[in-house]
Write an enzyme that holds these catalytic residues in place. Structure first.
Site, PDB file in Angstrom:
ATOM      1  N   LYS A  28      36.898  41.148  31.082  1.00 59.70           N
ATOM      2  CA  LYS A  28      38.050  40.945  31.970  1.00 59.70           C
ATOM      3  C   LYS A  28      39.169  40.206  31.236  1.00 59.70           C
ATOM      4  O   LYS A  28      38.887  39.303  30.428  1.00 59.70           O
ATOM      5  CB  LYS A  28      37.596  40.155  33.208  1.00 59.70           C
ATOM      6  CG  LYS A  28      38.637  40.044  34.316  1.00 59.70           C
ATOM      7  CD  LYS A  28      38.058  39.299  35.524  1.00 59.70           C
ATOM      8  CE  LYS A  28      39.033  39.186  36.686  1.00 59.70           C
ATOM      9  NZ  LYS A  28      38.451  38.465  37.850  1.00 59.70           N
ATOM     10  N   SER A 103      38.895  40.858  42.242  1.00 60.02           N
ATOM     11  CA  SER A 103      39.910  41.087  41.240  1.00 60.02           C
ATOM     12  C   SER A 103      39.402  41.705  39.936  1.00 60.02           C
ATOM     13  O   SER A 103      40.211  42.176  39.139  1.00 60.02           O
ATOM     14  CB  SER A 103      40.616  39.769  40.918  1.00 60.02           C
ATOM     15  OG  SER A 103      39.715  38.854  40.322  1.00 60.02           O
ATOM     16  N   SER A 127      35.231  38.057  43.388  1.00 67.10           N
ATOM     17  CA  SER A 127      35.843  39.022  42.465  1.00 67.10           C
ATOM     18  C   SER A 127      34.900  39.776  41.544  1.00 67.10           C
ATOM     19  O   SER A 127      35.321  40.728  40.893  1.00 67.10           O
ATOM     20  CB  SER A 127      36.916  38.343  41.630  1.00 67.10           C
ATOM     21  OG  SER A 127      38.072  38.192  42.414  1.00 67.10           O
TER      22      SER A 127
END
Ligand code: GLN
Length: 423
Positions: A28, A103, A127
């Site tokens: 990420k 997210s 997330s």
């Protein structure tokens, strides 16, 4: 790439051998990679290249993994759909008209599409689990302190953890084995769990296990989600688990408490992005206040601005007691409710998300509705507990995830139970 799962594709080679040799692990884009830009999905950090690796990235490299790139995300982790990214939304590989969740939407989409074997995400209020549920893969939010946050660009420090996303429970557990364990660079890490063989725990034997179902986390879910959830619980009962209804009365305050705390911490953490210390420097002119405000007006998107404003307000003199302090009290109550529940049961089960994935473009106009979708995931972060989302079925061709929550450092128990769901 048509899914827009990656912000930057730039291969980072790991060492030649190790438990992850030959595997690709997507990372990420809020986790620092030396020499490879780390944008947090924000225009503010479009050109930011960290000078050092996050501890988890160091551990991936040592374990022999190849990092194929940095994955798309809601700006600074603020969102539930990956649509607040400055780099455009990611599509759900299961059906490209839908969001992948957020997210960590890029990480989950990359794994679900086979563009990476495994991925790392981060979970402040859901997330990792939300995109895992929406993309039909497995995601683990570890106990606070199990995985180092050194090199993670902070959104809300007291809530967040880095964790694995993978096609199977065993693969997710094996990635957790590589990244877990104390780190001298992160004083919040703990010794507990460091020597555990998580992958070995994924045997799916629930005979004699007591699973609690908190009514508050099922009631509010869509019908299709509840049907799939109930069918999975029946199946676990047939596999030998004892199912008990339990109550988490504080759950209804979790979303409100979470957003006050997360926004307050964010308003403080994001103060460093001023175009001087960090962030896009447009060669701004005028006095400090003007250039600070220009850099932030241009660098941040709408959702990030909304949260900085609300967080600053919640912390301001005169309002602090009314919002921040009350939220902390609610947080303590949530923790206590979980402690009491774990006196009677081994794990807690609920739908991961109360809703099916929304269509792309449907959510941005109604932030409050998306905040409420975090009803089942945020209590876990408030209590710093471990949780896993595992695929449990589908409705209208869209994946549905089941969440299992354990007591602190109870990762082995939830990994074992999740393997039973998978079977
Ligand atoms: N949806 C939640 C939020 O927007 C959770 C995000 C996260 O876990 N980073 O804050």
């Amino acid at each position: 790439m048509s899914l827009n799962a990656y912000i930057t594709e730039d291969e980072i080679e790991g060492s030649e051998d190790g438990p992850l040799a030959g595997k690709t692990v997507a990372v990420k884009d809020n986790i620092s990679t030396a020499g490879v830009r780390t944008t947090c999905g924000s225009k503010m950090l479009e050109e930011y290249v960290p000078p050092y690796d996050a501890t988890v990235v160091e551990r991936l490299k040592e374990a022999g993994a190849t990092i194929p790139g940095k994955t798309n995300m809601d700006e600074f982790g603020m969102g539930t759909t990956t649509e607040t990214s400055y780099f455009g939304a990611t599509k759900n590989p299961v059906d490209e008209d839908y969001v992948p969740g957020g997210s960590s939407g890029g990480s989950a989409a990359a794994v679900a599409a086979g563009d990476a074997d495994l991925a790392l995400g981060t979970d402040t209020g859901g997330s990792i689990r939300c995109p895992a549920a929406f993309c039909g893969v497995v995601g683990i939010k570890p106990t606070y302190g199990l995985v180092s946050r050194y090199g993670l660009v902070a959104y809300a420090n007291s809530l967040e953890q880095i964790g694995p996303i993978a096609p199977t429970v065993e693969d997710a557990a094996a990635l957790l084995d590589v990244v877990a364990g104390p780190d001298e660079n992160d004083g919040t890490t703990r010794e507990e769990g460091a020597d555990t063989d998580f992958a070995n725990a994924a045997d799916g034997d629930v005979d004699g296990l007591t699973i609690g179902v908190p009514t508050e986390l099922v009631e509010g879910a869509e019908d299709a989600v509840v049907e799939t959830f109930d069918a999975t619980i029946d199946d676990l009962r047939e596999q030998g688990a004892t199912i008990e209804e339990v109550s988490l009365p504080s759950a209804e305050y979790a979303v409100a408490a979470y957003y006050v705390i997360a926004m307050s911490e964010a308003s403080s953490n994001l103060a460093r992005f001023d175009g001087v210390r960090y962030g896009n420097s447009g060669g701004y002119e005028g006095n400090w206040n003007e250039s600070f405000s220009d850099a932030r007006s241009e660098g941040f998107g709408d959702e990030v601005k909304r949260r900085i404003l609300l967080g600053t307000y919640a912390l301001s003199a005169g309002y602090h007691d009314k919002y921040y302090k009350q939220a902390q009290e609610a947080r303590a109550w949530v923790k206590q409710d979980f402690d009491e529940a774990f006196e009677d049961v081994d794990v807690l089960a609920s739908p991961t998300m109360p809703i099916l994935p929304p269509e792309l473009g449907e959510s941005l106009d109604d932030p409050l509705k998306m905040y409420l979708a975090d009803a089942n995931t945020t209590p876990v972060n408030l209590a710093n507990l471990p949780a896993i989302s595992v695929p449990a079925g589908e409705a209208d061709g869209l994946p549905i995830g089941l969440q299992l929550v354990g007591p602190a450092f109870g990762e082995e128990t939830i990994i074992n139970a999740a393997a039973a769901v998978e079977n």
